[in-house]
Design a protein around this motif. Structure first.
Motif, short mmCIF file in Angstrom:
data_model
loop_
_atom_site.label_atom_id
_atom_site.label_comp_id
_atom_site.label_asym_id
_atom_site.label_seq_id
_atom_site.Cartn_x
_atom_site.Cartn_y
_atom_site.Cartn_z
N ILE A 202 26.01 98.12 5.72
CA ILE A 202 27.41 97.74 5.52
C ILE A 202 28.30 98.73 6.27
CG2 ILE A 202 29.27 97.30 3.88
CD1 ILE A 202 27.21 96.54 1.80
N LEU A 203 29.09 98.18 7.20
CA LEU A 203 30.01 99.01 7.99
C LEU A 203 31.33 99.13 7.24
CD1 LEU A 203 30.63 100.36 10.83
CD2 LEU A 203 31.65 98.15 11.44
N VAL A 204 31.80 100.36 7.07
CA VAL A 204 33.10 100.56 6.41
C VAL A 204 34.10 101.17 7.38
CG1 VAL A 204 32.19 100.74 4.06
CG2 VAL A 204 32.34 102.80 5.48
N GLU A 205 35.37 101.00 7.06
CA GLU A 205 36.41 101.60 7.90
C GLU A 205 36.37 103.10 7.72
OE1 GLU A 205 40.18 99.76 7.20
OE2 GLU A 205 39.39 97.77 7.63
N ARG A 206 36.51 103.81 8.81
CA ARG A 206 36.37 105.26 8.71
C ARG A 206 37.57 105.87 7.95
NH1 ARG A 206 38.45 106.65 14.60
NH2 ARG A 206 40.56 106.32 13.93
N ILE A 207 37.27 106.93 7.22
CA ILE A 207 38.30 107.68 6.52
C ILE A 207 38.67 108.85 7.42
CG2 ILE A 207 38.83 109.10 4.50
CD1 ILE A 207 36.70 107.60 2.97
N GLY A 208 39.95 109.03 7.68
CA GLY A 208 40.39 110.18 8.47
C GLY A 208 40.19 109.98 9.96
N GLU A 209 40.35 111.06 10.69
CA GLU A 209 40.29 111.03 12.15
C GLU A 209 38.92 111.46 12.66
OE1 GLU A 209 42.70 109.93 14.30
OE2 GLU A 209 43.45 109.19 12.39
N ASP A 210 38.58 110.99 13.85
CA ASP A 210 37.36 111.48 14.51
C ASP A 210 37.64 112.86 15.08
OD1 ASP A 210 35.83 109.18 14.04
OD2 ASP A 210 36.78 108.18 15.73
N VAL A 211 36.78 113.81 14.74
CA VAL A 211 37.00 115.18 15.18
C VAL A 211 36.17 115.50 16.43
CG1 VAL A 211 36.82 117.61 14.51
CG2 VAL A 211 37.50 115.90 12.82
N LEU A 212 34.91 115.11 16.41
CA LEU A 212 34.02 115.47 17.51
C LEU A 212 34.19 114.56 18.72
CD1 LEU A 212 30.75 116.01 15.43
CD2 LEU A 212 32.46 117.71 16.07
N THR A 213 34.14 115.16 19.91
CA THR A 213 34.29 114.41 21.15
C THR A 213 33.21 113.33 21.26
OG1 THR A 213 35.01 116.46 22.12
CG2 THR A 213 34.58 114.66 23.64
N GLN A 214 31.99 113.68 20.86
CA GLN A 214 30.90 112.70 20.99
C GLN A 214 31.17 111.47 20.11
OE1 GLN A 214 28.32 115.79 19.58
NE2 GLN A 214 27.44 114.47 18.04
N ILE A 215 31.80 111.69 18.96
CA ILE A 215 32.11 110.56 18.08
C ILE A 215 33.25 109.72 18.68
CG2 ILE A 215 32.96 109.89 15.79
CD1 ILE A 215 31.36 112.19 14.62
N LYS A 216 34.23 110.40 19.27
CA LYS A 216 35.33 109.67 19.92
C LYS A 216 34.79 108.78 21.03
CE LYS A 216 39.01 112.97 19.05
NZ LYS A 216 39.61 114.19 19.57
#
Ligand SMILES: [Mg+2]
Length: 174
Positions: free
Chosen positions: A141-155
Protein backbone atom coordinates in the motif's frame (compact mmCIF):
# COMPACT_ATOMS: atom_id res chain seq x y z
CA UNK A 1 -3.33 -2.67 -25.42
CA UNK A 2 -1.59 0.31 -23.81
CA UNK A 3 -2.71 -1.04 -20.45
CA UNK A 4 -1.02 -4.37 -21.14
CA UNK A 5 2.21 -2.65 -22.16
CA UNK A 6 2.20 -0.36 -19.13
CA UNK A 7 1.57 -3.30 -16.82
CA UNK A 8 4.39 -5.22 -18.43
CA UNK A 9 6.78 -2.27 -18.13
CA UNK A 10 5.81 -0.85 -14.75
CA UNK A 11 3.50 -3.35 -13.04
CA UNK A 12 6.18 -4.49 -10.62
CA UNK A 13 6.27 -0.96 -9.16
CA UNK A 14 2.50 -0.61 -8.79
CA UNK A 15 1.05 -0.78 -5.29
CA UNK A 16 -1.93 -3.03 -4.66
CA UNK A 17 -3.64 0.01 -3.16
CA UNK A 18 -3.10 3.67 -2.46
CA UNK A 19 -4.00 5.41 0.79
CA UNK A 20 -3.65 8.89 2.22
CA UNK A 21 -1.96 7.75 5.41
CA UNK A 22 -1.28 4.61 7.46
CA UNK A 23 -3.09 6.41 10.27
CA UNK A 24 -6.38 6.38 8.37
CA UNK A 25 -6.85 2.72 7.62
CA UNK A 26 -9.58 0.35 8.72
CA UNK A 27 -7.16 -2.31 9.92
CA UNK A 28 -9.92 -4.48 11.31
CA UNK A 29 -11.20 -5.20 7.81
CA UNK A 30 -7.74 -6.42 6.77
CA UNK A 31 -7.53 -8.56 9.87
CA UNK A 32 -10.90 -10.08 9.07
CA UNK A 33 -9.70 -10.71 5.50
CA UNK A 34 -6.91 -12.91 6.87
CA UNK A 35 -3.91 -10.59 7.16
CA UNK A 36 -1.78 -11.32 10.21
CA UNK A 37 1.01 -8.75 10.13
CA UNK A 38 1.55 -5.12 9.16
CA UNK A 39 4.99 -3.95 8.09
CA UNK A 40 5.97 -0.31 7.66
CA UNK A 41 8.63 1.87 6.21
CA UNK A 42 9.46 4.58 8.80
CA UNK A 43 10.79 7.77 7.17
CA UNK A 44 8.13 9.84 5.40
CA UNK A 45 5.63 6.99 5.95
CA UNK A 46 5.03 7.02 9.73
CA UNK A 47 6.83 10.27 10.58
CA UNK A 48 8.91 12.89 8.73
CA UNK A 49 12.47 11.91 7.86
CA UNK A 50 14.49 11.09 11.01
CA UNK A 51 11.70 12.29 13.34
CA UNK A 52 11.00 10.43 16.57
CA UNK A 53 7.97 8.25 17.11
CA UNK A 54 5.08 10.49 18.15
CA UNK A 55 1.95 9.64 20.16
CA UNK A 56 0.00 8.90 16.98
CA UNK A 57 2.56 6.27 15.95
CA UNK A 58 2.72 4.73 19.42
CA UNK A 59 -1.07 4.58 19.57
CA UNK A 60 -1.29 2.97 16.11
CA UNK A 61 1.11 0.15 17.03
CA UNK A 62 -0.72 -0.42 20.31
CA UNK A 63 -4.03 -0.73 18.46
CA UNK A 64 -2.53 -3.11 15.91
CA UNK A 65 -1.17 -5.36 18.64
CA UNK A 66 -4.49 -5.36 20.48
CA UNK A 67 -6.21 -6.30 17.23
CA UNK A 68 -3.90 -9.32 16.95
CA UNK A 69 -1.47 -8.07 14.30
CA UNK A 70 2.26 -8.63 14.40
CA UNK A 71 4.27 -5.61 13.29
CA UNK A 72 7.66 -4.94 11.78
CA UNK A 73 9.54 -1.86 10.60
CA UNK A 74 11.50 -2.41 7.40
CA UNK A 75 13.91 0.48 7.05
CA UNK A 76 16.90 1.24 4.88
CA UNK A 77 18.05 3.66 7.58
CA UNK A 78 20.78 2.81 10.12
CA UNK A 79 20.54 0.64 13.22
CA UNK A 80 20.39 3.50 15.73
CA UNK A 81 17.54 5.31 14.00
CA UNK A 82 15.52 2.17 13.35
CA UNK A 83 16.06 0.51 16.74
CA UNK A 84 15.17 3.68 18.65
CA UNK A 85 11.93 4.10 16.71
CA UNK A 86 11.12 0.41 17.09
CA UNK A 87 11.64 0.56 20.84
CA UNK A 88 9.31 3.58 21.11
CA UNK A 89 6.48 1.82 19.28
CA UNK A 90 7.37 -1.65 20.62
CA UNK A 91 7.78 -3.37 17.26
CA UNK A 92 10.10 -5.77 15.51
CA UNK A 93 12.40 -4.12 12.99
CA UNK A 94 15.05 -4.59 10.34
CA UNK A 95 17.59 -1.86 9.52
CA UNK A 96 19.75 -1.30 6.43
CA UNK A 97 17.18 -3.53 4.77
CA UNK A 98 18.41 -2.92 1.20
CA UNK A 99 14.90 -2.38 -0.16
CA UNK A 100 13.85 -3.16 -2.91
CA UNK A 101 15.55 -6.48 -2.22
CA UNK A 102 12.85 -8.78 -0.81
CA UNK A 103 15.30 -10.48 1.59
CA UNK A 104 14.62 -8.38 4.70
CA UNK A 105 10.85 -8.52 4.16
CA UNK A 106 10.91 -12.32 3.81
CA UNK A 107 13.26 -12.82 6.78
CA UNK A 108 11.03 -10.62 8.94
CA UNK A 109 7.91 -12.58 7.97
CA UNK A 110 9.67 -15.85 8.75
CA UNK A 111 10.87 -14.48 12.07
CA UNK A 112 7.31 -13.48 13.00
CA UNK A 113 5.96 -16.81 11.77
CA UNK A 114 3.59 -15.37 9.16
CA UNK A 115 3.36 -16.08 5.45
CA UNK A 116 4.37 -13.30 3.07
CA UNK A 117 0.86 -13.17 1.62
CA UNK A 118 -0.48 -12.50 5.12
CA UNK A 119 1.50 -9.26 5.38
CA UNK A 120 0.39 -5.73 4.49
CA UNK A 121 3.23 -3.33 3.79
CA UNK A 122 2.98 0.48 3.92
CA UNK A 123 5.55 2.71 2.28
CA UNK A 124 5.93 6.07 0.56
CA UNK A 125 8.37 5.17 -2.23
CA UNK A 126 7.68 3.10 -5.32
CA UNK A 127 11.23 2.03 -6.16
CA UNK A 128 12.20 0.90 -2.68
CA UNK A 129 9.17 0.18 -0.47
CA UNK A 130 6.55 -0.91 -2.96
CA UNK A 131 8.81 -2.73 -5.37
CA UNK A 132 10.39 -4.57 -2.43
CA UNK A 133 7.04 -5.57 -0.96
CA UNK A 134 5.86 -6.77 -4.37
CA UNK A 135 9.10 -8.69 -4.80
CA UNK A 136 8.48 -10.37 -1.45
CA UNK A 137 4.88 -11.23 -2.34
CA UNK A 138 3.32 -8.89 0.22
CA UNK A 139 0.24 -6.70 -0.10
CA UNK A 140 1.71 -3.28 -0.87
CA UNK A 141 0.00 0.00 0.00
CA UNK A 142 1.47 3.31 -1.16
CA UNK A 143 0.86 6.25 1.17
CA UNK A 144 1.39 9.95 0.70
CA UNK A 145 4.70 10.97 2.14
CA UNK A 146 4.81 12.89 5.41
CA UNK A 147 7.14 15.89 5.35
CA UNK A 148 9.78 16.82 2.83
CA UNK A 149 12.34 14.67 1.02
CA UNK A 150 15.71 15.36 2.58
CA UNK A 151 18.14 13.13 0.70
CA UNK A 152 19.15 13.94 -2.87
CA UNK A 153 18.82 10.29 -3.88
CA UNK A 154 15.20 10.28 -2.68
CA UNK A 155 14.45 13.53 -4.54
CA UNK A 156 15.80 11.92 -7.71
CA UNK A 157 13.76 8.77 -7.20
CA UNK A 158 10.69 10.93 -6.62
CA UNK A 159 11.27 12.52 -10.02
CA UNK A 160 11.61 9.11 -11.65
CA UNK A 161 8.43 7.94 -9.90
CA UNK A 162 6.31 10.44 -11.81
CA UNK A 163 5.91 8.55 -15.10
CA UNK A 164 5.28 5.32 -13.17
CA UNK A 165 2.55 6.98 -11.12
CA UNK A 166 1.02 8.27 -14.36
CA UNK A 167 1.07 4.74 -15.75
CA UNK A 168 -0.50 3.43 -12.53
CA UNK A 169 -3.31 6.01 -12.73
CA UNK A 170 -3.94 5.06 -16.36
CA UNK A 171 -4.08 1.34 -15.66
CA UNK A 172 -6.37 1.89 -12.67
CA UNK A 173 -8.88 3.94 -14.62
CA UNK A 174 -8.92 1.88 -17.81
MG1 LIG B 1 10.22 6.34 3.26
Amino acid sequence: MLKVILLKLFGRFFPKEEAISPYRINYKSYYNAGFKAVFFDIDNTLVPYDAKANDEAKELFKELREMGFKTCLISNNCKKRTATFAKDVDSSFTYKSKKPSPDAYIRAARHLDVKVNEVIFFGDQLFTDIWGANNAGMYSILVERIGEDVLTQIKLKRYLEKPVLKAYEYVKSN
